[in-house]
Design a protein around this motif. Structure first.
Motif, PDB file in Angstrom:
ATOM      1  N   GLY A   2     -51.949  46.793  20.822  1.00  3.05           N
ATOM      2  CA  GLY A   2     -51.002  46.393  21.840  1.00  3.05           C
ATOM      3  C   GLY A   2     -51.591  45.458  22.888  1.00  3.05           C
ATOM      4  O   GLY A   2     -51.047  45.351  23.976  1.00  3.05           O
ATOM      5  N   ALA A  30     -48.123  37.295  14.848  1.00  2.00           N
ATOM      6  CA  ALA A  30     -47.749  38.644  15.292  1.00  2.00           C
ATOM      7  C   ALA A  30     -48.023  38.815  16.782  1.00  2.00           C
ATOM      8  O   ALA A  30     -47.220  39.416  17.505  1.00  2.00           O
ATOM      9  CB  ALA A  30     -48.505  39.693  14.483  1.00  2.00           C
ATOM     10  N   GLN A  33     -45.382  37.015  18.678  1.00  2.00           N
ATOM     11  CA  GLN A  33     -44.134  37.765  18.580  1.00  2.00           C
ATOM     12  C   GLN A  33     -44.146  38.947  19.546  1.00  2.00           C
ATOM     13  O   GLN A  33     -43.165  39.198  20.241  1.00  2.00           O
ATOM     14  CB  GLN A  33     -43.916  38.241  17.143  1.00  2.00           C
ATOM     15  CG  GLN A  33     -42.572  38.853  16.881  1.00  2.00           C
ATOM     16  CD  GLN A  33     -41.447  37.835  16.914  1.00  2.00           C
ATOM     17  OE1 GLN A  33     -41.631  36.662  16.616  1.00  2.00           O
ATOM     18  NE2 GLN A  33     -40.266  38.266  17.290  1.00  2.00           N
ATOM     19  N   GLN A  34     -45.256  39.655  19.612  1.00  2.00           N
ATOM     20  CA  GLN A  34     -45.371  40.804  20.512  1.00  2.00           C
ATOM     21  C   GLN A  34     -45.204  40.371  21.971  1.00  2.00           C
ATOM     22  O   GLN A  34     -44.651  41.111  22.785  1.00  2.00           O
ATOM     23  CB  GLN A  34     -46.715  41.487  20.329  1.00  2.00           C
ATOM     24  CG  GLN A  34     -46.890  42.709  21.211  1.00  2.00           C
ATOM     25  CD  GLN A  34     -48.228  43.388  21.007  1.00  2.00           C
ATOM     26  OE1 GLN A  34     -48.934  43.126  20.040  1.00  2.00           O
ATOM     27  NE2 GLN A  34     -48.586  44.249  21.912  1.00  2.00           N
ATOM     28  N   LYS A  73     -51.297  52.913  10.359  1.00  2.00           N
ATOM     29  CA  LYS A  73     -50.139  52.985  11.257  1.00  2.00           C
ATOM     30  C   LYS A  73     -50.104  51.764  12.178  1.00  2.00           C
ATOM     31  O   LYS A  73     -49.051  51.166  12.388  1.00  2.00           O
ATOM     32  CB  LYS A  73     -50.185  54.271  12.072  1.00  2.00           C
ATOM     33  CG  LYS A  73     -48.967  54.490  12.922  1.00  2.00           C
ATOM     34  CD  LYS A  73     -49.016  55.838  13.603  1.00  2.00           C
ATOM     35  CE  LYS A  73     -47.771  56.043  14.449  1.00  2.00           C
ATOM     36  NZ  LYS A  73     -47.784  57.339  15.110  1.00  2.00           N
ATOM     37  N   ALA A  74     -51.254  51.392  12.709  1.00  2.00           N
ATOM     38  CA  ALA A  74     -51.326  50.219  13.586  1.00  2.00           C
ATOM     39  C   ALA A  74     -50.991  48.946  12.814  1.00  2.00           C
ATOM     40  O   ALA A  74     -50.267  48.076  13.311  1.00  2.00           O
ATOM     41  CB  ALA A  74     -52.708  50.117  14.215  1.00  2.00           C
ATOM     42  N   TYR A  75     -51.506  48.838  11.596  1.00  2.00           N
ATOM     43  CA  TYR A  75     -51.233  47.627  10.807  1.00  2.00           C
ATOM     44  C   TYR A  75     -49.754  47.535  10.452  1.00  2.00           C
ATOM     45  O   TYR A  75     -49.205  46.441  10.374  1.00  2.00           O
ATOM     46  CB  TYR A  75     -52.106  47.554   9.550  1.00  2.00           C
ATOM     47  CG  TYR A  75     -52.066  46.162   8.990  1.00  2.00           C
ATOM     48  CD1 TYR A  75     -52.893  45.172   9.513  1.00  2.00           C
ATOM     49  CD2 TYR A  75     -51.165  45.815   7.992  1.00  2.00           C
ATOM     50  CE1 TYR A  75     -52.829  43.874   9.036  1.00  2.00           C
ATOM     51  CE2 TYR A  75     -51.096  44.522   7.516  1.00  2.00           C
ATOM     52  CZ  TYR A  75     -51.925  43.548   8.046  1.00  2.00           C
ATOM     53  OH  TYR A  75     -51.846  42.265   7.585  1.00  2.00           O
ATOM     54  N   GLU A  76     -49.103  48.646  10.259  1.00  2.00           N
ATOM     55  CA  GLU A  76     -47.661  48.640   9.981  1.00  2.00           C
ATOM     56  C   GLU A  76     -46.901  48.001  11.141  1.00  2.00           C
ATOM     57  O   GLU A  76     -45.967  47.238  10.928  1.00  2.00           O
ATOM     58  CB  GLU A  76     -47.158  50.056   9.712  1.00  2.00           C
ATOM     59  CG  GLU A  76     -45.684  50.133   9.372  1.00  2.00           C
ATOM     60  CD  GLU A  76     -45.289  49.345   8.135  1.00  2.00           C
ATOM     61  OE1 GLU A  76     -44.167  48.784   8.132  1.00  2.00           O
ATOM     62  OE2 GLU A  76     -46.081  49.276   7.183  1.00  2.00           O
ATOM     63  N   ARG A  77     -47.307  48.295  12.367  1.00  2.00           N
ATOM     64  CA  ARG A  77     -46.675  47.665  13.535  1.00  2.00           C
ATOM     65  C   ARG A  77     -46.915  46.160  13.528  1.00  2.00           C
ATOM     66  O   ARG A  77     -46.004  45.378  13.799  1.00  2.00           O
ATOM     67  CB  ARG A  77     -47.208  48.277  14.830  1.00  2.00           C
ATOM     68  CG  ARG A  77     -46.714  49.681  15.087  1.00  2.00           C
ATOM     69  CD  ARG A  77     -47.053  50.160  16.494  1.00  2.00           C
ATOM     70  NE  ARG A  77     -48.469  50.101  16.810  1.00  2.00           N
ATOM     71  CZ  ARG A  77     -49.340  51.093  16.638  1.00  2.00           C
ATOM     72  NH1 ARG A  77     -48.922  52.247  16.145  1.00  2.00           N
ATOM     73  NH2 ARG A  77     -50.608  50.945  16.958  1.00  2.00           N
ATOM     74  N   VAL A  78     -48.132  45.744  13.213  1.00  2.00           N
ATOM     75  CA  VAL A  78     -48.461  44.320  13.150  1.00  2.00           C
ATOM     76  C   VAL A  78     -47.651  43.654  12.043  1.00  2.00           C
ATOM     77  O   VAL A  78     -47.123  42.549  12.223  1.00  2.00           O
ATOM     78  CB  VAL A  78     -49.977  44.114  12.943  1.00  2.00           C
ATOM     79  CG1 VAL A  78     -50.303  42.657  12.678  1.00  2.00           C
ATOM     80  CG2 VAL A  78     -50.755  44.633  14.139  1.00  2.00           C
ATOM     81  N   ARG A  80     -44.733  44.497  10.916  1.00  2.00           N
ATOM     82  CA  ARG A  80     -43.343  44.331  11.366  1.00  2.00           C
ATOM     83  C   ARG A  80     -43.215  43.118  12.282  1.00  2.00           C
ATOM     84  O   ARG A  80     -42.223  42.384  12.225  1.00  2.00           O
ATOM     85  CB  ARG A  80     -42.852  45.595  12.063  1.00  2.00           C
ATOM     86  CG  ARG A  80     -42.528  46.730  11.103  1.00  2.00           C
ATOM     87  CD  ARG A  80     -41.739  47.853  11.768  1.00  2.00           C
ATOM     88  NE  ARG A  80     -42.397  48.425  12.930  1.00  2.00           N
ATOM     89  CZ  ARG A  80     -43.227  49.465  12.911  1.00  2.00           C
ATOM     90  NH1 ARG A  80     -43.500  50.065  11.768  1.00  2.00           N
ATOM     91  NH2 ARG A  80     -43.785  49.920  14.013  1.00  2.00           N
ATOM     92  N   LEU A  81     -44.220  42.886  13.121  1.00  2.00           N
ATOM     93  CA  LEU A  81     -44.218  41.688  13.973  1.00  2.00           C
ATOM     94  C   LEU A  81     -44.319  40.422  13.146  1.00  2.00           C
ATOM     95  O   LEU A  81     -43.656  39.432  13.430  1.00  2.00           O
ATOM     96  CB  LEU A  81     -45.367  41.752  14.990  1.00  2.00           C
ATOM     97  CG  LEU A  81     -45.214  42.808  16.091  1.00  2.00           C
ATOM     98  CD1 LEU A  81     -46.552  43.012  16.802  1.00  2.00           C
ATOM     99  CD2 LEU A  81     -44.122  42.407  17.070  1.00  2.00           C
TER     100      LEU A  81
END
Length: 89
Positions: A2, A30, A33-34, A73-78, A80-81
């Motif tokens: 983040g 990413a 995008q964030q 889990k963290a890479y999944e968020r990235v 999605r971005l």
């Protein structure tokens, strides 16, 4: 983690050193995008797709064989971005 604002100069420096790697462009997209910089994210993803034509959310991630659950889990968020920035699913 983040911390996209902190990541920007490192990602930009990485691209300056090794401009042929599409994965770094995707990570930069990413981060943009964030940060809500959708136009920059899309433009950067276009550059990534030129380097890695045919990339998708399924084939772009690095191997995950020895990765921790926290990393995944963290890479999944990235990821999605990245998709929000224009990486095809």
């Amino acid at each position: 983690m983040g911390r996209a604002e902190e990541a920007l100069p490192w990602l930009q420096r990485s691209i300056a050193i090794t401009p042929g790697t599409g994965r770094t462009h995707m990570a930069l997209a990413a981060a943009y995008q964030q940060l809500g910089r959708a136009d920059d994210a899309r433009a950067t993803m276009v550059a990534a797709m030129e380097l890695w034509p045919g990339s998708t959310a399924r084939n772009a991630p690095p191997p995950t064989k020895n990765c921790s659950a926290i990393y995944l889990k963290a890479y999944e968020r990235v990821l999605r971005l990245m998709v929000a920035a224009g990486l095809p699913e």
